[in-house]
Design a protein around this motif. Sequence first.
Motif, PDB file in Angstrom:
ATOM      1  N   ALA C  86       0.820  -1.220   0.000  1.00 32.10           N
ATOM      2  CA  ALA C  86       0.000   0.000   0.000  1.00 32.10           C
ATOM      3  C   ALA C  86       0.850   1.264   0.000  1.00 32.10           C
ATOM      4  O   ALA C  86       0.540   2.230  -0.701  1.00 32.10           O
ATOM      5  CB  ALA C  86      -0.916  -0.010   1.218  1.00 32.10           C
ATOM      6  N   ILE C  89       2.355   2.080  -3.288  1.00 28.45           N
ATOM      7  CA  ILE C  89       1.328   2.299  -4.302  1.00 28.45           C
ATOM      8  C   ILE C  89       0.545   3.582  -4.090  1.00 28.45           C
ATOM      9  O   ILE C  89       0.191   4.265  -5.048  1.00 28.45           O
ATOM     10  CB  ILE C  89       0.386   1.079  -4.371  1.00 28.45           C
ATOM     11  CG1 ILE C  89       1.164  -0.129  -4.921  1.00 28.45           C
ATOM     12  CG2 ILE C  89      -0.831   1.364  -5.228  1.00 28.45           C
ATOM     13  CD1 ILE C  89       0.355  -1.408  -4.953  1.00 28.45           C
ATOM     14  N   ASN C  90       0.228   3.941  -2.829  1.00 30.26           N
ATOM     15  CA  ASN C  90      -0.534   5.177  -2.645  1.00 30.26           C
ATOM     16  C   ASN C  90      -0.076   6.001  -1.447  1.00 30.26           C
ATOM     17  O   ASN C  90      -0.772   6.906  -1.018  1.00 30.26           O
ATOM     18  CB  ASN C  90      -2.036   4.868  -2.535  1.00 30.26           C
ATOM     19  CG  ASN C  90      -2.365   4.012  -1.329  1.00 30.26           C
ATOM     20  OD1 ASN C  90      -1.721   4.105  -0.292  1.00 30.26           O
ATOM     21  ND2 ASN C  90      -3.378   3.184  -1.448  1.00 30.26           N
ATOM     22  N   PRO C 136       3.394   8.258  -3.394  1.00 27.39           N
ATOM     23  CA  PRO C 136       3.603   6.925  -3.965  1.00 27.39           C
ATOM     24  C   PRO C 136       4.852   6.963  -4.854  1.00 27.39           C
ATOM     25  O   PRO C 136       5.222   8.025  -5.353  1.00 27.39           O
ATOM     26  CB  PRO C 136       2.356   6.699  -4.832  1.00 27.39           C
ATOM     27  CG  PRO C 136       1.404   7.772  -4.516  1.00 27.39           C
ATOM     28  CD  PRO C 136       2.161   8.893  -3.893  1.00 27.39           C
ATOM     29  N   ILE C 137       5.460   5.800  -5.068  1.00 31.68           N
ATOM     30  CA  ILE C 137       6.721   5.851  -5.817  1.00 31.68           C
ATOM     31  C   ILE C 137       6.516   6.208  -7.286  1.00 31.68           C
ATOM     32  O   ILE C 137       7.411   6.748  -7.923  1.00 31.68           O
ATOM     33  CB  ILE C 137       7.548   4.556  -5.672  1.00 31.68           C
ATOM     34  CG1 ILE C 137       6.831   3.356  -6.314  1.00 31.68           C
ATOM     35  CG2 ILE C 137       7.872   4.296  -4.211  1.00 31.68           C
ATOM     36  CD1 ILE C 137       7.742   2.128  -6.407  1.00 31.68           C
ATOM     37  N   HIS C 138       5.301   5.934  -7.813  1.00 32.24           N
ATOM     38  CA  HIS C 138       5.109   6.247  -9.223  1.00 32.24           C
ATOM     39  C   HIS C 138       4.940   7.740  -9.480  1.00 32.24           C
ATOM     40  O   HIS C 138       4.822   8.159 -10.621  1.00 32.24           O
ATOM     41  CB  HIS C 138       3.948   5.441  -9.843  1.00 32.24           C
ATOM     42  CG  HIS C 138       2.594   5.847  -9.350  1.00 32.24           C
ATOM     43  ND1 HIS C 138       1.926   5.175  -8.359  1.00 32.24           N
ATOM     44  CD2 HIS C 138       1.770   6.851  -9.719  1.00 32.24           C
ATOM     45  CE1 HIS C 138       0.758   5.738  -8.145  1.00 32.24           C
ATOM     46  NE2 HIS C 138       0.632   6.761  -8.945  1.00 32.24           N
ATOM     47  N   ARG C 142       9.139   5.967 -13.105  1.00 30.13           N
ATOM     48  CA  ARG C 142       8.227   5.065 -13.826  1.00 30.13           C
ATOM     49  C   ARG C 142       8.219   3.715 -13.116  1.00 30.13           C
ATOM     50  O   ARG C 142       9.257   3.173 -12.764  1.00 30.13           O
ATOM     51  CB  ARG C 142       8.682   4.900 -15.281  1.00 30.13           C
ATOM     52  CG  ARG C 142       7.780   3.979 -16.101  1.00 30.13           C
ATOM     53  CD  ARG C 142       8.207   3.938 -17.567  1.00 30.13           C
ATOM     54  NE  ARG C 142       9.632   3.642 -17.720  1.00 30.13           N
ATOM     55  CZ  ARG C 142      10.163   2.429 -17.684  1.00 30.13           C
ATOM     56  NH1 ARG C 142       9.394   1.378 -17.467  1.00 30.13           N
ATOM     57  NH2 ARG C 142      11.465   2.268 -17.841  1.00 30.13           N
ATOM     58  N   TYR C 146       2.447  -3.314 -10.181  1.00 31.92           N
ATOM     59  CA  TYR C 146       1.990  -2.999  -8.834  1.00 31.92           C
ATOM     60  C   TYR C 146       1.549  -4.278  -8.148  1.00 31.92           C
ATOM     61  O   TYR C 146       0.830  -5.090  -8.738  1.00 31.92           O
ATOM     62  CB  TYR C 146       0.819  -2.001  -8.877  1.00 31.92           C
ATOM     63  CG  TYR C 146       1.195  -0.713  -9.568  1.00 31.92           C
ATOM     64  CD1 TYR C 146       1.061  -0.577 -10.947  1.00 31.92           C
ATOM     65  CD2 TYR C 146       1.709   0.354  -8.846  1.00 31.92           C
ATOM     66  CE1 TYR C 146       1.437   0.589 -11.583  1.00 31.92           C
ATOM     67  CE2 TYR C 146       2.082   1.537  -9.485  1.00 31.92           C
ATOM     68  CZ  TYR C 146       1.947   1.634 -10.849  1.00 31.92           C
ATOM     69  OH  TYR C 146       2.322   2.800 -11.485  1.00 31.92           O
ATOM     70  N   PRO C 148      -0.410  -4.945  -4.859  1.00 33.70           N
ATOM     71  CA  PRO C 148      -1.075  -4.354  -3.699  1.00 33.70           C
ATOM     72  C   PRO C 148      -1.196  -5.328  -2.541  1.00 33.70           C
ATOM     73  O   PRO C 148      -1.123  -6.552  -2.717  1.00 33.70           O
ATOM     74  CB  PRO C 148      -2.465  -3.979  -4.233  1.00 33.70           C
ATOM     75  CG  PRO C 148      -2.668  -4.788  -5.455  1.00 33.70           C
ATOM     76  CD  PRO C 148      -1.333  -5.205  -5.970  1.00 33.70           C
ATOM     77  N   LEU C 172      -2.601 -10.851 -10.969  1.00 35.53           N
ATOM     78  CA  LEU C 172      -3.071 -11.391  -9.696  1.00 35.53           C
ATOM     79  C   LEU C 172      -4.472 -11.930  -9.857  1.00 35.53           C
ATOM     80  O   LEU C 172      -5.349 -11.209 -10.336  1.00 35.53           O
ATOM     81  CB  LEU C 172      -3.099 -10.298  -8.625  1.00 35.53           C
ATOM     82  CG  LEU C 172      -1.829  -9.976  -7.862  1.00 35.53           C
ATOM     83  CD1 LEU C 172      -2.126  -8.914  -6.813  1.00 35.53           C
ATOM     84  CD2 LEU C 172      -1.247 -11.210  -7.191  1.00 35.53           C
ATOM     85  N   LEU C 177      -6.005 -10.567  -4.627  1.00 36.68           N
ATOM     86  CA  LEU C 177      -6.025  -9.101  -4.725  1.00 36.68           C
ATOM     87  C   LEU C 177      -6.640  -8.515  -3.463  1.00 36.68           C
ATOM     88  O   LEU C 177      -7.823  -8.653  -3.207  1.00 36.68           O
ATOM     89  CB  LEU C 177      -6.830  -8.669  -5.966  1.00 36.68           C
ATOM     90  CG  LEU C 177      -7.029  -7.166  -6.182  1.00 36.68           C
ATOM     91  CD1 LEU C 177      -5.718  -6.414  -6.164  1.00 36.68           C
ATOM     92  CD2 LEU C 177      -7.769  -6.922  -7.490  1.00 36.68           C
ATOM     93  N   TYR C 179      -6.150  -4.928  -0.653  1.00 33.77           N
ATOM     94  CA  TYR C 179      -5.453  -3.690  -0.349  1.00 33.77           C
ATOM     95  C   TYR C 179      -5.049  -3.660   1.126  1.00 33.77           C
ATOM     96  O   TYR C 179      -4.380  -2.745   1.563  1.00 33.77           O
ATOM     97  CB  TYR C 179      -6.308  -2.465  -0.651  1.00 33.77           C
ATOM     98  CG  TYR C 179      -6.779  -2.388  -2.081  1.00 33.77           C
ATOM     99  CD1 TYR C 179      -7.998  -1.779  -2.391  1.00 33.77           C
ATOM    100  CD2 TYR C 179      -6.039  -2.917  -3.124  1.00 33.77           C
ATOM    101  CE1 TYR C 179      -8.445  -1.706  -3.698  1.00 33.77           C
ATOM    102  CE2 TYR C 179      -6.481  -2.853  -4.437  1.00 33.77           C
ATOM    103  CZ  TYR C 179      -7.684  -2.254  -4.709  1.00 33.77           C
ATOM    104  OH  TYR C 179      -8.146  -2.184  -5.997  1.00 33.77           O
TER     105      TYR C 179
END
Lengths: 602, 253, 180
Positions: C86, C89-90, C136-138, C142, C146, C148, C172, C177, C179
Amino acid sequence: MSTGGSDLNSSNMTDLLRSVISRVYAESPNVLHVLYALQRQFLHISDEAVREVAVHLDLPISQVDAVVEFYSFFHKIPRGRYDLLFSNCTSCGYMAGGVDLMAMFGRRLEIAAGSTRDDGLVSMDQTSCIGMCDHGAALLVNGMPIVSLDVAMITRIAALVEAATPLEDWPAEWFHVEDSIRVSGLLLKDDLSEDISLRAMLAHGAAGTLSEIVQSGLRGRGGAGFSTGMKWQLCRDAQGAAHYVVCNADEGEPGTFKDRVLLHSYADRLFEGMTVCAFTIGAKQGYLYLRGEYRYLLPHLQTVLARRRELGLLGGDILGQPGFSFDIDIVVGAGAYICGEESALIESLEGKRGIPRVRPPFPVTHGYLGQPTVVNNVETFIAAVHIVLRGSAWFKAVGTEKSAGSKILSVSGDCAAPGIYEYPFGVTIRQVLDDCGAENVQAVQVGGPSGTLINSAEFDRKLGFDDLSTGGSLMIFNQTRDLLAVIVNFAHFFAHESCGFCTPCRVGTILLKNGLDKIACGHGTRYDLDEMQRIAALVKCRSHCGLGQTAANPILDGLQHFPQAFEQRLVHRDYEPHFDLDAALEEARQVSHRDDTAAHIK
Amino acid sequence: MSADTKQNPITQNTITIDGQEIPFQVGQTIMDAALAAGVYIPHLCHRQGFTPHGSCKLCVVDIASKSATACTMPAVAGQQISNNTPALNEARKTITQMLFIEGNHICPSCEKCGDCTLQAMAYHLGMLDGHFPQFFQRREVDASHPTVMLDRDRCILCELCVRASREVDGKNVFEIAGRGTNAHLIVNSASGKLVDSDLETSDMAAHICPVGAILIKESGYKVPIGQRIFDLHKVSEIGLEKIILTKMKHADE
Amino acid sequence: MLMSKIRIATTSLAGCFGCHMSFLDMDERLVALLEHVEFNRSPFTDIKHCGSCDIGLIEGGVSNAENVHVLREFRDNCKILIAVGACAINGGVPAMRNHFNLRECLEEAYVNGAGVENPQIPNDIELPLLLDKVHPIHDVVRVDYYLPGCPPSADAFLKILGDLLAGKAPSLPYNLLHYD
């Protein structure tokens, strides 16, 4: 200050609030007007004011609060005694002359955009197009427009504000807004007396009048182009306790100012057209929904209405016809482009936020207060008047097969003669450009940001509902203009004006704005461009109303017809971060008083 | 009604969804008809028994390649509707991502995790990340009420609470104020705080929130991971509303 | 013929290392995995800098300048970068500080917080400065895939890595899947 003193002050405030509310509501029972009066007098609408309004108007507190927070001209935090709003339109905005007049004003008065100075004297902010596009840079000061701004005027305005000179003592000619009618046609060449068309209407009868409108092929002049005859017919046939006529004078599409001119100089025609409509659909009550930016026209409009009542053209027994009574109230908006959408307009009339309704049902069957309602543009009502008098054939003889009659255009931007031009439908863009003295034209935005952006290869296209449709706005950009900056301006506009109801538009317009900003400031990659395309397609396709459905047009048109404007700004890297990394460390640098290499990111 | 034409009773009042003929009653929306026939159209702001809203746009379908909002669009005989297509599900995933990045949806620390319709929708659509840059907007928490908490970080502006309060509870506790992405939930009380409203724990409005924006205090984490609503069910199952509403007493207990 | 092993680098930026712990929850399946992969820079190996790697697994979001530098090193040296968990990702739980400005956070932690003695905000030339928001890393580099979860389960790790090792696009299944 003693406790007793402050008690007295607070109970004085309550009394004052109540007296303002009850006085205004008695004159004009609409929550928008009450809130406007409070905003004017107290420079904001406090929580207490919200409670008092709710009590007096018998509305939920939350509804009043929701309205205050929705409209741009209502504020919960006090504005300055001078509230300056600079238009940010590409034609009448603070950058229109090539110099940032708002920044200049801000420097003179030491105030940042979007803020109120500590001493409470002045607020400064930008606002969406105020409809002064034929007059160059323009602003609203306490709701009053000042046009044709230049550096010298800004200097003088700053001085007047600093000296707290009352607005009455400012140069009167500043507030004078000229009509610049350049080319007249069917509607603008007007030599009718006040009541001839009403007599013709009575002679035809309601059904006959309606038939003339239907046969004329008249279509709405606000931009959507729905058949006026069909609209009036559907409304006439609809069941309801009462029928209503509403004039949409919320002219908010940037670059449009033709209704401003019509309201100023052809108000009689407009009210006559509304009366004709009322006669055909059986309405007794009409509303003119006037955008807040045109509030300066209110006294004039009230005068025209009063005179028509004296002449027996409004009110009871119009022209001596027993049973035919119709009157018009004016409701003034409070800064929300979305209220130009007919169902959002009706919501606003009903004292709520301007959120477009679920359709079907449509206003013709379920409109104001759920009753059958015709909502039409100013120009549409005026056209109706002429058709009733001169006949449908006269109207149909002009224009094209799908687009009968004429269109009044507001032409602005890079041209020698901005102003009002009325042409038969079918006129080419090239003709308009020639007539208004436009040279070295790079692009034309037809129909405002929600319309179509065309390049020179398309100047032989014709204005009309089957080709290039417009509510009247025509903005011209010559070769010196940075088109990407124009498209960015439009994207900011839609993000600011989105009502917020549906996910694609509420979030999508912000994503488009941010994405374009990234590209415009030189940090956009091919990936970002592709993202713009993808988001734009979703916003266009899946939004709840016309605002979202057209918000992505400038980007989609730009990508298709002016790809260079974007390409030349791209960085040719695989990826660019979505935020300024070094700027993101600024707060930490300040807290730690560090400025060494490790305190920065490249 | 022409006497010589033989009206096929099956096609008379039917719409077609992904090639399947579905009957409907006049006055029903496409969503009503679909759910009644056991056809799932993704939705967040729609709930049977409430006035259709049409704000989330998860339920977008294509009627002969024109977009329509299934929960508000009346069913009309002969409509050819696409619903479960890759393109539509891709659009719905993007819309879901828009919701995730607009608010502050931090699943690991949210009591609604596992019972959350937004989360379940994201699982259903195969969403792996929010994709777009997060807005990180500042949104206010209102914990003033003794039993009901309001955390606007998670609000998706579905107005189920607004409708439930008005249409079921006979009150008017909630409203949406503001414009654009500044739109936010407000409380109908003099102070704007929930404690000063007439909201009670037994109100439907206190339980209707599909996400973790309105939560009953001291009731989180009672159901272990593995037995939460969406551990046991998929969001695409029809008729989950009763199960979701009686979360306090889990249907499987 | 001996095929060279897939080289994997891992790191935790503004993360709790829970994703790394969950990775290790594959227990004895790690032995089979190690037939095909080897670890480069990673807390598992204590190798301090990335060599040329095939896969980078990044746990945790970007909270300070050092996170940015580490993340960039990974992006420069890993063919495929995967945001794991998480936080990557966010922003995850650390991103809850985005509700406040940085000064407020630092003052609450080091000055006004309960039980703080000798209040002062730590400040040293060797301390990396904090970004005003956790990202988030993105938002910074690039990202290719992902994964999650909070954390993703060991099964989820194995599915993704298995797909990549087989030359397939990682995916996945529904049951993996989460979160949370």
